[in-house]
Design an enzyme around this catalytic site. Structure first.
Site, PDB file in Angstrom:
ATOM      1  N   LYS A 289      41.359  -5.591  -6.870  1.00  0.00           N
ATOM      2  CA  LYS A 289      41.677  -6.555  -5.805  1.00  0.00           C
ATOM      3  C   LYS A 289      41.855  -7.945  -6.380  1.00  0.00           C
ATOM      4  CE  LYS A 289      39.243  -3.933  -2.280  1.00  0.00           C
ATOM      5  NZ  LYS A 289      37.935  -3.604  -1.712  1.00  0.00           N
TER       6      LYS A 289
ATOM      7  N   GLN B  94      32.434  -5.815  -0.156  1.00  0.00           N
ATOM      8  CA  GLN B  94      32.689  -4.431  -0.580  1.00  0.00           C
ATOM      9  C   GLN B  94      31.589  -3.502  -0.065  1.00  0.00           C
ATOM     10  OE1 GLN B  94      35.488  -3.402  -2.182  1.00  0.00           O
ATOM     11  NE2 GLN B  94      34.768  -1.286  -2.214  1.00  0.00           N
TER      12      GLN B  94
ATOM     13  N   ASP C 299      39.222  -7.351   6.345  1.00  0.00           N
ATOM     14  CA  ASP C 299      39.048  -5.896   6.428  1.00  0.00           C
ATOM     15  C   ASP C 299      39.292  -5.394   7.853  1.00  0.00           C
ATOM     16  OD1 ASP C 299      38.443  -4.374   4.149  1.00  0.00           O
ATOM     17  OD2 ASP C 299      36.390  -5.131   4.056  1.00  0.00           O
TER      18      ASP C 299
END
Ligand code: GUN
Length: 292
Positions: A53, A97, A120
């Protein structure tokens, strides 16, 4: 033989397009989108994702802020970092995460992220917006899957779609997106009776169950479009490993009209969509339209 839906090529085009728009924002508005990624602990798979990422964020011309915390970090310290990032005008996206270590309550952490920085799309407000069909941030894997479906099929209206799996990260938001596109949507799961029979009715199959090669070719309606979200590492007879999806690719591609491969299908689209969401929110937080 099915047409291959090439997620690697599609995501490369999407990332090029995003990088071009980031260039316009920098040039015309002195605005550089910034993505903060928070990793708690040393889960090896998570470390690989986070590295990837960060790399792709920089390649798109954005700022990447990585925060790596020890596995024993307290929930209070994590929440105070998120508060700091929520208030940082250079940060337009925040990704924590998952999974988090067991002593941390994931839901509290996710819901502490500012709704407009939740790239997200996991915050309850974004989940709620998606479920009523309102504007909001859409989770990256379902968004990438939908982009590939629309690119291949055009209008999805009236099609029968089945989503295999009911997770909050993929299955449920995917079903909401397909419903928004006016598909007739079935959500199937481990308790579904006659899974193969349900699957055979569908024009669109999205498999997100995390079971290697569970979906067989004779589960697929001839000509259907198959999106395989699964990424499963299995051991071969010679002791080496390989990645397979939730769909048995060889038999399914004999029957399907189109199918995504694993690797090179949905996987690369996920990070491209994370960059897409970050660009969108950088513009939104600054009162700007996304550049053409
Ligand atoms: N872990 C596995 N997939 C994801 C994802 O899409 N977002 C986050 N934050 N963590 C993950």
């Amino acid at each position: 033989m099915a047409t291959l839906i090439d997620g690697k090529a599609f995501s490369a085009r999407l990332r090029d397009e995003i990088a071009r728009k980031v260039g316009v924002l920098k040039q015309e508005h002195s605005l550089t989108p910034g993505l903060a990624v928070v990793l708690v602990g040393e889960d090896p798979a998570s470390q690989v994702y986070v590295r990837s990422k960060g790399k792709q964020t920089l390649e798109a011309g954005m700022n990447s802020y990585e925060h790596k915390l020890d596995a024993d970090t307290s929930q209070t310290d994590l929440l105070s970092l998120i508060d700091q990032l929520n208030n940082d005008p250079d940060v337009h996206g925040i990704l924590v995460q998952l999974p988090l270590p067991g002593h941390i309550d994931e839901e509290s952490v996710i819901n502490s992220i500012s709704v407009d920085k939740d790239v997200d799309g996991f915050h309850l407000s974004n989940v709620g917006r998606l479920s009523i069909g309102a504007e909001g941030i859409v989770p990256c894997t379902p968004l990438g899957s939908l982009m590939m479906l629309k690119n291949h099929l055009g209008d999805l209206s009236g099609m029968k779609a089945i989503v295999l799996g009911r997770s909050n990260i993929v299955g449920k938001p995917m079903a909401s997106l397909l419903l928004k596109e006016s598909c007739t949507v079935t959500i199937a799961h481990s308790r579904t009776r006659d899974l193969a029979g349900e699957c055979r009715l569908a024009d669109i199959v999205v498999a997100a169950v995390g079971r290697p090669e569970m979906v067989k070719g004779d589960w697929i309606k001839p000509g259907a479009t198959v999106i395989d979200v699964g990424i499963n590492r299995i051991e071969k007879e010679d002791g080496t490993t390989r990645l397979v999806g939730d769909v048995e690719f060889d038999s399914a591609s004999e029957v399907a009209g189109a199918i995504t491969p694993v690797p090179g299908g949905v996987g690369p689209m996920t990070i491209a969509c994370l960059l897409h969401n970050t660009l969108q929110q950088a513009c939104r937080l600054n009162g700007l339209d996304v550049p053409e």
